[in-house]
Write a protein that holds these residues in place. Structure first.
Motif, PDB file in Angstrom:
ATOM      1  N   GLY A 146     -12.612  64.596  16.030  1.00 44.31           N
ATOM      2  CA  GLY A 146     -12.701  63.432  16.905  1.00 44.31           C
ATOM      3  C   GLY A 146     -11.354  62.944  17.360  1.00 44.31           C
ATOM      4  N   GLY A 147     -11.235  62.723  18.670  1.00 45.79           N
ATOM      5  CA  GLY A 147     -10.012  62.140  19.212  1.00 45.79           C
ATOM      6  C   GLY A 147      -8.792  63.016  19.075  1.00 45.79           C
ATOM      7  N   GLY A 148      -8.980  64.340  19.011  1.00 46.13           N
ATOM      8  CA  GLY A 148      -7.824  65.221  18.880  1.00 46.13           C
ATOM      9  C   GLY A 148      -7.049  65.010  17.597  1.00 46.13           C
ATOM     10  N   GLY A 149      -7.723  64.559  16.555  1.00 44.89           N
ATOM     11  CA  GLY A 149      -7.066  64.323  15.263  1.00 44.89           C
ATOM     12  C   GLY A 149      -6.846  62.872  14.936  1.00 44.89           C
ATOM     13  N   VAL A 150      -7.095  61.986  15.891  1.00 43.08           N
ATOM     14  CA  VAL A 150      -6.833  60.559  15.678  1.00 43.08           C
ATOM     15  C   VAL A 150      -7.795  59.946  14.660  1.00 43.08           C
ATOM     16  CG1 VAL A 150      -6.789  58.292  16.782  1.00 43.08           C
ATOM     17  CG2 VAL A 150      -5.812  60.260  17.959  1.00 43.08           C
ATOM     18  N   VAL A 151      -9.072  60.319  14.744  1.00 45.67           N
ATOM     19  CA  VAL A 151     -10.077  59.744  13.841  1.00 45.67           C
ATOM     20  C   VAL A 151      -9.735  60.058  12.386  1.00 45.67           C
ATOM     21  CG1 VAL A 151     -12.500  59.801  13.146  1.00 45.67           C
ATOM     22  CG2 VAL A 151     -11.903  59.803  15.574  1.00 45.67           C
ATOM     23  N   ALA A 152      -9.431  61.307  12.108  1.00 50.71           N
ATOM     24  CA  ALA A 152      -9.088  61.703  10.743  1.00 50.71           C
ATOM     25  C   ALA A 152      -7.795  61.040  10.291  1.00 50.71           C
ATOM     26  CB  ALA A 152      -8.957  63.219  10.658  1.00 50.71           C
ATOM     27  N   VAL A 156      -9.206  67.820   7.280  1.00 48.64           N
ATOM     28  CA  VAL A 156      -8.839  68.639   8.432  1.00 48.64           C
ATOM     29  C   VAL A 156      -9.337  67.914   9.679  1.00 48.64           C
ATOM     30  CG1 VAL A 156      -9.136  70.854   9.599  1.00 48.64           C
ATOM     31  CG2 VAL A 156      -8.939  70.769   7.108  1.00 48.64           C
ATOM     32  N   PRO A 157      -8.448  67.524  10.586  1.00 48.62           N
ATOM     33  CA  PRO A 157      -8.862  66.699  11.728  1.00 48.62           C
ATOM     34  C   PRO A 157      -9.524  67.467  12.864  1.00 48.62           C
ATOM     35  CG  PRO A 157      -6.498  67.028  11.783  1.00 48.62           C
ATOM     36  CD  PRO A 157      -6.988  67.686  10.527  1.00 48.62           C
ATOM     37  N   PHE A 158     -10.127  68.606  12.543  1.00 48.75           N
ATOM     38  CA  PHE A 158     -10.820  69.415  13.539  1.00 48.75           C
ATOM     39  C   PHE A 158     -12.063  70.015  12.907  1.00 48.75           C
ATOM     40  CE2 PHE A 158      -6.272  69.459  14.538  1.00 48.75           C
ATOM     41  CZ  PHE A 158      -6.302  68.926  15.820  1.00 48.75           C
ATOM     42  N   LEU A 217      -3.115  55.048  19.192  1.00 51.10           N
ATOM     43  CA  LEU A 217      -3.369  55.711  17.919  1.00 51.10           C
ATOM     44  C   LEU A 217      -3.922  54.768  16.857  1.00 51.10           C
ATOM     45  CD1 LEU A 217      -0.243  58.048  17.665  1.00 51.10           C
ATOM     46  CD2 LEU A 217      -2.572  58.661  18.318  1.00 51.10           C
ATOM     47  N   GLY A 218      -3.418  53.542  16.821  1.00 48.94           N
ATOM     48  CA  GLY A 218      -3.853  52.615  15.782  1.00 48.94           C
ATOM     49  C   GLY A 218      -3.107  52.812  14.477  1.00 48.94           C
ATOM     50  N   TYR A 219      -2.075  53.620  14.482  1.00 47.61           N
ATOM     51  CA  TYR A 219      -1.237  53.842  13.309  1.00 47.61           C
ATOM     52  C   TYR A 219       0.110  54.352  13.799  1.00 47.61           C
ATOM     53  CZ  TYR A 219      -2.627  58.695  14.110  1.00 47.61           C
ATOM     54  OH  TYR A 219      -2.858  59.920  14.684  1.00 47.61           O
ATOM     55  N   ASP A 220       1.112  54.293  12.937  1.00 46.61           N
ATOM     56  CA  ASP A 220       2.430  54.808  13.263  1.00 46.61           C
ATOM     57  C   ASP A 220       2.530  56.227  12.716  1.00 46.61           C
ATOM     58  OD1 ASP A 220       5.224  55.529  13.129  1.00 46.61           O
ATOM     59  OD2 ASP A 220       5.701  53.412  13.455  1.00 46.61           O
ATOM     60  N   PRO A 221       2.588  57.248  13.581  1.00 54.02           N
ATOM     61  CA  PRO A 221       2.567  58.631  13.105  1.00 54.02           C
ATOM     62  C   PRO A 221       3.769  59.024  12.263  1.00 54.02           C
ATOM     63  CG  PRO A 221       3.085  58.554  15.443  1.00 54.02           C
ATOM     64  CD  PRO A 221       2.690  57.165  15.043  1.00 54.02           C
ATOM     65  N   VAL A 222       4.853  58.271  12.354  1.00 55.59           N
ATOM     66  CA  VAL A 222       6.037  58.565  11.550  1.00 55.59           C
ATOM     67  C   VAL A 222       6.049  57.766  10.255  1.00 55.59           C
ATOM     68  CG1 VAL A 222       8.560  58.485  11.473  1.00 55.59           C
ATOM     69  CG2 VAL A 222       7.410  59.201  13.572  1.00 55.59           C
ATOM     70  N   LYS A 223       5.793  56.465  10.364  1.00 58.96           N
ATOM     71  CA  LYS A 223       5.931  55.590   9.202  1.00 58.96           C
ATOM     72  C   LYS A 223       4.715  55.575   8.281  1.00 58.96           C
ATOM     73  CE  LYS A 223       9.129  52.444  11.552  1.00 58.96           C
ATOM     74  NZ  LYS A 223       9.354  51.054  12.020  1.00 58.96           N
ATOM     75  N   ASP A 224       3.546  55.964   8.782  1.00 59.41           N
ATOM     76  CA  ASP A 224       2.328  55.844   7.981  1.00 59.41           C
ATOM     77  C   ASP A 224       1.964  57.107   7.214  1.00 59.41           C
ATOM     78  OD1 ASP A 224       1.973  53.218   8.636  1.00 59.41           O
ATOM     79  OD2 ASP A 224       0.542  53.571  10.244  1.00 59.41           O
ATOM     80  N   PHE A 225       2.794  58.142   7.328  1.00 60.00           N
ATOM     81  CA  PHE A 225       2.555  59.374   6.581  1.00 60.00           C
ATOM     82  C   PHE A 225       3.821  59.820   5.863  1.00 60.00           C
ATOM     83  CE2 PHE A 225      -0.654  59.687   9.974  1.00 60.00           C
ATOM     84  CZ  PHE A 225      -1.786  59.919   9.201  1.00 60.00           C
ATOM     85  N   VAL A 226       3.633  60.480   4.737  1.00 65.91           N
ATOM     86  CA  VAL A 226       4.731  61.070   3.972  1.00 65.91           C
ATOM     87  C   VAL A 226       4.594  62.586   4.040  1.00 65.91           C
ATOM     88  CG1 VAL A 226       5.721  61.368   1.676  1.00 65.91           C
ATOM     89  CG2 VAL A 226       4.899  59.131   2.385  1.00 65.91           C
ATOM     90  N   PRO A 227       5.617  63.301   4.479  1.00 63.14           N
ATOM     91  CA  PRO A 227       5.546  64.771   4.513  1.00 63.14           C
ATOM     92  C   PRO A 227       5.417  65.348   3.104  1.00 63.14           C
ATOM     93  CG  PRO A 227       7.385  63.944   5.843  1.00 63.14           C
ATOM     94  CD  PRO A 227       6.893  62.793   5.021  1.00 63.14           C
ATOM     95  N   VAL A 228       4.556  66.349   2.971  1.00 64.42           N
ATOM     96  CA  VAL A 228       4.390  67.048   1.697  1.00 64.42           C
ATOM     97  C   VAL A 228       4.981  68.449   1.797  1.00 64.42           C
ATOM     98  CG1 VAL A 228       2.741  67.983   0.024  1.00 64.42           C
ATOM     99  CG2 VAL A 228       2.354  65.713   1.028  1.00 64.42           C
ATOM    100  N   SER A 229       4.445  69.258   2.714  1.00 60.48           N
ATOM    101  CA  SER A 229       4.968  70.626   2.874  1.00 60.48           C
ATOM    102  C   SER A 229       4.476  71.241   4.169  1.00 60.48           C
ATOM    103  CB  SER A 229       4.530  71.512   1.706  1.00 60.48           C
ATOM    104  OG  SER A 229       4.979  72.843   1.893  1.00 60.48           O
TER     105      SER A 229
END
Length: 343
Positions: free
Chosen positions: A88-94, A54-56, A126-138
């Motif tokens: 941390g970082g509004g969710g960026v760290v997590a 949980v990024p918060f 960000l240091g990552y691609d928010p679209v390409k670096d994650f797979v949606p689950v639900s």
């Protein structure tokens, strides 16, 4: 052939991490095919506890919803789903830590609309691609935001508030949890659709903004329904409208923005679960089914309803379509409002 297959299988975690690092360096997404994933691997998954990041911080509304989901997911999967708070970082760290995790289904992230979408539209560091670096689950759950004003503001409806702002330019202000936050963008959409002049006052958090609304130093705030129900019912603030296309069950007398004349205003707050890119599709599907089980459980439904949230649940494909539409909507708000967030 069998010994060779087992050797490759044993090497998959290390191979996945190495391939992911190489793909990130090349600036492309890693897609590790699930072809060759043995049926027994999916059937026996999970064989150890799953970490839900949980990024918060703990104790907030997002954390609460994560724990509701984790409890019933554990029951569905037969393994503990353990919530780990990493602010941390509004969710960026997590997000960065989950991107670097092995794509094996044992590390997930409990994204909110802010950490999943808003960050992608306003931040370049960000240091990552928010679209390409994650797979949606639900998709997990969602609830409306609500526009609240200090009771001394001489407006009891959105049309009256708009009229007040137009007659008194540069007089009233609204607070947010910071420049580029989801609450800021919700306020900017109101300003744009209503065609009004209202000053934005950014704070370091919603609680600070609320303090000034209660004190009458700031006129308006848009915040989640769950944390504001008590303030609204006690009369400390006045609710003008909710931000979704349907009314909130816990605030049935409060109209929607669309009912109040702002056609096209639809901003739900939502939370969803994602896995690192490359997580095999059969495992993603199994996790998705566990989330759907959790969100349709009567106990979960009642616990979410008590705070004004609605359990959803979705397929990975449905979440993919939904959040990309959300990404486009927020991108349009950022572009039209000329919002920039420094690195």
């Amino acid at each position: 052939m069998k010994p060779q297959y087992l050797s490759l299988k044993a090497a998959m975690p290390a191979f996945s991490r190495l391939a992911k690092q190489l793909a990130a360096a090349a600036g492309v997404a890693l897609l590790i095919p699930s072809v060759g994933l043995a049926a027994e691997d999916v059937d026996s998954f999970p064989r150890q506890p799953i970490k839900l990041v949980v990024p918060f911080s703990a104790g907030g509304g997002i954390d609460m919803m994560a724990r509701i989901a984790a409890e019933k997911m554990s029951e569905a999967l037969g393994q503990n789903v353990v919530v780990q708070n990493q602010g941390g970082g509004g969710g960026v760290v997590a997000s960065r830590s989950v991107v670097q995790a092995a794509p094996d289904g044992y590390t997930l992230i409990f994204h909110s609309v802010s950490s999943a979408v808003v960050n992608a539209t306003v931040r370049k560091d960000l240091g990552y691609d928010p679209v390409k670096d994650f797979v949606p689950v639900s998709l997990v759950s969602q609830f409306p935001l609500v526009m609240i004003v200090n009771p001394d503001v001489p407006a009891k409806t959105v049309p009256e508030f708009i009229e007040l702002l137009k007659k008194n330019p540069d007089t009233y202000s609204y607070g947010s949890s910071g420049i580029g936050s989801g609450i800021h963008l919700a306020g900017e959409l109101f300003r744009k659709l209503a065609g009004v002049d209202i000053q934005h006052i950014p704070y370091k958090g919603t609680s600070s903004a609320l303090t000034d609304v209660l004190a009458g130093r700031v006129a308006m705030l848009i915040d989640g329904v769950p944390p504001q129900v008590a303030n609204i019912k006690s009369g400390q603030v006045r609710a003008l409208a909710v931000t979704t296309t349907t009314r909130s069950e816990v605030l049935p007398d409060v109209p929607t923005m669309i009912e109040s004349g702002l056609e096209g205003y639809d901003i739900p707050f939502w939370v969803a679960i994602y896995a690192p890119a490359g997580t095999p599709k059969p495992i993603v599907d199994k996790l998705s089914k566990a989330v759907n089980f959790a969100m349709h459980d009567p106990k979960s439904i009642e616990r979410l309803k008590a705070v004004g949230a609605v359990g959803v649940g979705s397929t990975p494909e449905e979440l993919d379509v939904f959040w990309k539409k959300q990404l486009q909507m927020y991108s349009d708000i950022v572009e039209s409002s000329n919002i920039e967030l420094s690195n």
